[in-house]
Design a protein around this motif. Structure first.
Motif, PDB file in Angstrom:
ATOM      1  N   VAL A 175       0.859  -1.188   0.000  1.00 45.66           N
ATOM      2  CA  VAL A 175       0.000   0.000   0.000  1.00 45.66           C
ATOM      3  C   VAL A 175       0.890   1.231   0.000  1.00 45.66           C
ATOM      4  O   VAL A 175       1.773   1.368   0.852  1.00 45.66           O
ATOM      5  CB  VAL A 175      -0.927   0.008   1.234  1.00 45.66           C
ATOM      6  CG1 VAL A 175      -1.827   1.242   1.225  1.00 45.66           C
ATOM      7  CG2 VAL A 175      -1.774  -1.267   1.270  1.00 45.66           C
ATOM      8  N   VAL A 176       0.708   2.122  -0.975  1.00 41.59           N
ATOM      9  CA  VAL A 176       1.522   3.345  -1.059  1.00 41.59           C
ATOM     10  C   VAL A 176       0.628   4.575  -1.060  1.00 41.59           C
ATOM     11  O   VAL A 176      -0.577   4.493  -1.249  1.00 41.59           O
ATOM     12  CB  VAL A 176       2.422   3.359  -2.321  1.00 41.59           C
ATOM     13  CG1 VAL A 176       3.469   2.260  -2.271  1.00 41.59           C
ATOM     14  CG2 VAL A 176       1.592   3.266  -3.590  1.00 41.59           C
ATOM     15  N   GLY A 177       1.273   5.728  -0.868  1.00 39.09           N
ATOM     16  CA  GLY A 177       0.559   7.003  -0.878  1.00 39.09           C
ATOM     17  C   GLY A 177      -0.197   7.191   0.412  1.00 39.09           C
ATOM     18  O   GLY A 177       0.123   6.586   1.433  1.00 39.09           O
ATOM     19  N   GLY A 178      -1.219   8.021   0.386  1.00 37.83           N
ATOM     20  CA  GLY A 178      -1.983   8.271   1.583  1.00 37.83           C
ATOM     21  C   GLY A 178      -2.923   9.417   1.353  1.00 37.83           C
ATOM     22  O   GLY A 178      -3.127   9.857   0.217  1.00 37.83           O
ATOM     23  N   LEU A 179      -3.481   9.903   2.456  1.00 35.95           N
ATOM     24  CA  LEU A 179      -4.552  10.863   2.328  1.00 35.95           C
ATOM     25  C   LEU A 179      -4.039  12.284   2.552  1.00 35.95           C
ATOM     26  O   LEU A 179      -4.567  13.026   3.379  1.00 35.95           O
ATOM     27  CB  LEU A 179      -5.685  10.488   3.280  1.00 35.95           C
ATOM     28  CG  LEU A 179      -6.203   9.051   3.031  1.00 35.95           C
ATOM     29  CD1 LEU A 179      -7.304   8.691   4.009  1.00 35.95           C
ATOM     30  CD2 LEU A 179      -6.690   8.886   1.595  1.00 35.95           C
ATOM     31  N   ASN A 180      -3.034  12.657   1.777  1.00 32.07           N
ATOM     32  CA  ASN A 180      -2.501  14.007   1.854  1.00 32.07           C
ATOM     33  C   ASN A 180      -3.596  15.028   1.569  1.00 32.07           C
ATOM     34  O   ASN A 180      -4.359  14.890   0.627  1.00 32.07           O
ATOM     35  CB  ASN A 180      -1.383  14.182   0.803  1.00 32.07           C
ATOM     36  CG  ASN A 180      -0.954  15.633   0.694  1.00 32.07           C
ATOM     37  OD1 ASN A 180      -0.329  16.172   1.594  1.00 32.07           O
ATOM     38  ND2 ASN A 180      -1.309  16.269  -0.416  1.00 32.07           N
ATOM     39  N   ARG A 181      -3.676  16.086   2.387  1.00 34.75           N
ATOM     40  CA  ARG A 181      -4.596  17.152   2.018  1.00 34.75           C
ATOM     41  C   ARG A 181      -3.897  18.494   1.974  1.00 34.75           C
ATOM     42  O   ARG A 181      -4.535  19.534   1.960  1.00 34.75           O
ATOM     43  CB  ARG A 181      -5.851  17.141   2.901  1.00 34.75           C
ATOM     44  CG  ARG A 181      -5.611  16.998   4.375  1.00 34.75           C
ATOM     45  CD  ARG A 181      -6.928  16.810   5.120  1.00 34.75           C
ATOM     46  NE  ARG A 181      -7.256  15.393   5.286  1.00 34.75           N
ATOM     47  CZ  ARG A 181      -8.272  14.948   6.012  1.00 34.75           C
ATOM     48  NH1 ARG A 181      -9.086  15.791   6.602  1.00 34.75           N
ATOM     49  NH2 ARG A 181      -8.493  13.661   6.135  1.00 34.75           N
ATOM     50  N   LEU A 182      -2.586  18.466   1.933  1.00 29.14           N
ATOM     51  CA  LEU A 182      -1.824  19.703   1.793  1.00 29.14           C
ATOM     52  C   LEU A 182      -1.730  20.071   0.323  1.00 29.14           C
ATOM     53  O   LEU A 182      -1.366  19.230  -0.504  1.00 29.14           O
ATOM     54  CB  LEU A 182      -0.410  19.523   2.349  1.00 29.14           C
ATOM     55  CG  LEU A 182      -0.304  19.034   3.787  1.00 29.14           C
ATOM     56  CD1 LEU A 182       1.161  18.831   4.164  1.00 29.14           C
ATOM     57  CD2 LEU A 182      -0.975  20.044   4.715  1.00 29.14           C
ATOM     58  N   VAL A 183      -2.027  21.315   0.004  1.00 26.57           N
ATOM     59  CA  VAL A 183      -1.858  21.768  -1.382  1.00 26.57           C
ATOM     60  C   VAL A 183      -0.368  21.795  -1.714  1.00 26.57           C
ATOM     61  O   VAL A 183       0.045  21.432  -2.802  1.00 26.57           O
ATOM     62  CB  VAL A 183      -2.493  23.160  -1.560  1.00 26.57           C
ATOM     63  CG1 VAL A 183      -2.162  23.730  -2.933  1.00 26.57           C
ATOM     64  CG2 VAL A 183      -4.002  23.063  -1.376  1.00 26.57           C
TER      65      VAL A 183
END
Ligand code: ZN
Length: 460
Positions: A175-183
């Motif tokens: 599983v890679v990535g994630g729930l980034n919410r930073l612009v």
């Protein structure tokens, strides 16, 4: 379940996640591209990221091909099962997890239907700009995996531009990535964009963070009849300059399209009384009731005074706006109006669009007497849709070949918003360099060395 792969999957995931091929509903057999349906070996319906990961690790070890599916509304064949493949449907992962107004972000599982995400945003007082015709069926994961476009791209960009973060599962279950919410997040390589537009060949998107914003409070729309293509370019440039950020749609239609729809689709109300060389549906959505409408009307009045816009109908009600869009959205009528037909999703720089259309107007009837072709599209994004009938006795592939070779000649792309899938693979080399395609293959082999993820799609 006699098949050892299916037995192992059922043992690992529980029998209710694994539907054997004989019991799989026909909806899993195909997507909207309309190729002959293929019954998958099985359908997996995981409920969590962990189950997706487990399923893929089993399939990878067993060299079992997997075809990820969202809402199956794609038009390039990427969602159709390949022979012997297992379908991985994300439809049970259909929860909107959060609407974060402070960060202007919506977090959703991949199987959420786009329209449901739009509604969830609206309930939180926000607006999800990502939108396309298939909104009632397409799923967030598929929208991202195909980097879908639609009618609002001119203002808000493609799916790619609306994705702040995503989580994906690689072929081996990592599983890679994630729930980034930073612009702003420049910490290393941006893996998110690797999966956007990869059509399920590099990983399976399981969750995503999408941009939202406050709902615009004003809508102005006009249906314009124009003197010629040059007048349309002038209208586009002026609309960009004078409406600035509130320009939300610029949809052009050539007479072949407008006449076909207005003359043959009973329910449509003709927005204009006469006929013109070009038509544009122009829309602006803003936040300033006291000035937006006036700016919009002044722009049109000036272009009418200069003779570029020959006639314009201004929307006076929501119904008018809907009626204008109904003309542009009448594309669902093609099967009835044209019978056997081909949908082209082309991209060309705006200035080459008219010479390209003129070339097709000459070449298509010369090669295929009696052929019917219509031209329309999201011209502000350089996206031209061409739809042609296919006369009796003509091979669809021959029509595609002529159109795609002409696009290659004009320096355009064979896919602006639909993807490559299997349908456009034979012409991929016309619009991407050998070095580009070789690099895509290297990425594919690195991330999916056994080649189990959506094999045969985009690149081999
Ligand atoms: Zn389109």
């Amino acid at each position: 379940m006699n098949d050892p792969v299916l037995r192992e999957l059922a043992d690992a995931l529980g029998p209710d996640v694994v539907i054997p091929g004989e019991e799989a509903d026909v909806r899993y057999w195909n997507d909207w591209a309309g190729l002959p349906p293929v019954r998958p070996k099985a359908v997996l319906r995981p409920r969590t990221v962990e189950e997706v990961s487990l399923a893929l690790s089993v399939c990878n070890r067993r060299l079992q091909p997997v075809v990820p599916q969202g809402g199956r509304t794609g038009l390039a064949g990427a969602g159709r099962p390949s022979e012997g493949a297992i379908v991985l449907s994300l439809e049970r992962m259909n929860r909107v997890l959060e609407v974060d107004t402070a960060n202007a972000a919506l977090v959703a599982e991949a199987g959420v239907v786009l329209e449901a995400a739009q509604q969830a945003a609206a309930e939180a007082g926000m607006f999800l700009p990502l939108d396309l015709g298939a909104r009632g069926s397409c799923q967030i994961g598929g929208v991202l995996a195909t980097n879908a476009g639609g009618n609002r791209v001119i203002r808000f960009g493609m799916a790619r531009d609306n994705c702040l973060g995503l989580e994906a599962v690689l072929a081996d279950g990592t599983v890679v990535g994630g729930l980034n919410r930073l612009v702003k997040n420049n910490a290393g390589f941006d893996l998110r964009q690797l999966f956007v537009g990869s059509e399920g060949t590099l990983g399976v998107i399981t969750r995503a963070v999408l941009k939202v914003q406050p709902e615009p409070s004003t809508t102005a729309a006009a249906f314009c009849g124009l003197r010629d293509f040059e007048a349309m370019v002038a209208l586009l440039e002026r609309a960009r300059a004078r409406l600035g950020g509130i320009l939300s749609a610029f949809e052009a239609m050539w007479p072949e399209y407008y006449d076909l729809m207005i003359d043959h689709v009973q329910r449509l109300r003709a927005p204009l009384s006469g006929r013109h060389a070009m038509y544009v549906l122009l829309e602006a959505r803003g936040y300033h009731p006291e000035s937006d409408e006036a700016r919009f009307e002044r722009l049109l009045a000036d272009l009418v005074a200069e003779g570029m816009v020959e006639d314009a109908a201004l929307a006076r009600s929501e119904r008018d706006v809907r009626d204008f869009w109904a003309v542009r959205d009448a594309v669902a009528e093609f099967p009835i109006l044209l019978g056997r037909h081909v949908n082209f999703d082309l991209g060309l720089p705006v200035r080459t669009m008219q010479p390209f259309v003129d070339a097709l107007r000459r070449r298509l009837p010369a090669a295929f007497p009696g052929i019917r072709a219509v031209y329309f599209g999201h011209i502000g994004d350089g996206n031209l849709h061409v739809v042609t009938g296919v006369p009796e006795g003509v091979d669809t592939h021959a029509v595609e070949d002529l159109v795609y070779r002409t696009v290659g000649e004009f320096g355009g792309t064979i896919s602006a918003e639909h993807g490559i899938g299997t349908i456009k693979k034979p012409w991929f080399h016309l619009v991407r360099s050998a070095a580009d395609i070789a690099t895509m293959r290297r990425l594919k082999r690195t991330l999916d060395p056994n080649g189990i993820l959506n094999p045969g799609k985009v690149v081999d």
